[in-house]
Design an enzyme around this catalytic site. Structure first.
Site, PDB file in Angstrom:
ATOM      1  N   THR A   1       0.850  -1.192   0.000  1.00 17.40           N
ATOM      2  CA  THR A   1       0.000   0.000   0.000  1.00 17.40           C
ATOM      3  C   THR A   1       0.889   1.248   0.000  1.00 17.40           C
ATOM      4  OG1 THR A   1      -0.201  -0.161   2.410  1.00 17.40           O
ATOM      5  CG2 THR A   1      -1.966  -1.135   1.089  1.00 17.40           C
TER       6      THR A   1
ATOM      7  N   THR B   1       1.500   4.446   1.515  1.00 13.11           N
ATOM      8  CA  THR B   1       2.291   4.996   2.614  1.00 13.11           C
ATOM      9  C   THR B   1       3.252   3.963   3.182  1.00 13.11           C
ATOM     10  OG1 THR B   1       0.526   6.539   3.194  1.00 13.11           O
ATOM     11  CG2 THR B   1       2.179   6.109   4.889  1.00 13.11           C
ATOM     12  N   CYS B   2       2.799   2.730   3.272  1.00 12.82           N
ATOM     13  CA  CYS B   2       3.634   1.656   3.809  1.00 12.82           C
ATOM     14  C   CYS B   2       4.847   1.398   2.917  1.00 12.82           C
ATOM     15  CB  CYS B   2       2.813   0.373   3.953  1.00 12.82           C
ATOM     16  SG  CYS B   2       1.264   0.595   4.857  1.00 12.82           S
ATOM     17  N   SER B   3       4.639   1.468   1.614  1.00 11.52           N
ATOM     18  CA  SER B   3       5.704   1.144   0.659  1.00 11.52           C
ATOM     19  C   SER B   3       6.626   2.311   0.359  1.00 11.52           C
ATOM     20  CB  SER B   3       5.087   0.653  -0.659  1.00 11.52           C
ATOM     21  OG  SER B   3       4.371  -0.547  -0.472  1.00 11.52           O
TER      22      SER B   3
END
Length: 223
Positions: free
Chosen positions: A108, A110-112
């Site tokens: 996803t 923001t996570c990546s």
């Protein structure tokens, strides 16, 4: 993918909201003064629904906190040779200083783009402060976590842990319900410092927000 961030933040506000004041669990609605008498007491199906509501509210407010010991849970991951392994919280943290950070979902935005890469970048500095392991937790399967780690370039700096059935996530009270968006139950975003299985620092976000759970914040806590 912008709807994902909004959904996570909105869901987080629901999860983090204070439950209605229903009184002490186990105390009847009549005794609490909510209803006037037995004639007004709800029928059996309604009582079941009310008890379920109280139980769910209790689960919401029991998020793990600083000073708590991590509950027993088992994660799956792939080792450097491509073999799937299991590790328990005790094996991971007993007698060690460990950083655990969680994301709502692999791959996803923001996570990546921010959360995982931030810990990859700061991994050497964090480990230089006495941390033996930095682990990323997500409610995804081990295959997805392994592929995501390779995609971001986590290498041997970050241990990519799959909490596929949300066992650990639910045990520490940080589940994030995104079923209305087709994403099922996920985890709120957080970063924690654990010393010998006891939480020393907990930076818990509202839903999928990214404000206090960065690698830089953990580094500050380690100073």
């Amino acid at each position: 993918m912008a709807f994902l961030g909004r959904a996570m933040m909105n869901a987080g506000r629901v999860v983090g909201a204070a439950p209605p004041a229903l009184g002490t669990p186990g105390q009847s609605l009549v005794n609490r003064g909510v209803l006037g008498g037995r004639a007004a007491f709800p029928t059996t199906p309604q009582r079941v629904a009310l008890r379920t509501s109280v139980s769910r509210a209790t689960q919401v407010v029991r998020a793990i906190a600083v000073g708590d010991k991590l509950p027993t849970a088992t994660f799956k991951y792939f080792d450097g040779e491509g073999g799937m392994k299991e590790i328990t919280t005790e094996q991971l943290c007993k007698g060690k200083k460990v950083v655990l950070f969680a994301v709502p979902g692999a791959f996803t935005p923001t996570c990546s783009l921010k959360h995982l890469p931030g810990f990859v970048e700061k991994a050497d500095e964090i480990k230089g402060k006495g941390v033996s392991t930095i682990a990323c937790v997500s409610v995804n399967d081990a295959f997805v976590m392994d592929a995501w780690g390779k995609n971001v370039g986590s290498g041997d700096k970050i241990l990519m842990l799959a909490d596929g059935n949300a066992q650990f996530t639910k045990a520490i009270g940080v589940e994030l319900d995104l079923t209305d968006k087709g994403l099922g139950v996920r985890s709120r975003r957080y970063a924690m410092l654990v010393d010998d299985q006891v939480i020393k620092v907990l930076n818990l976000e509202e839903g999928g927000a990214y404000t206090v759970s960065s690698a830089e914040m953990i580094l500050e806590a380690l100073q």
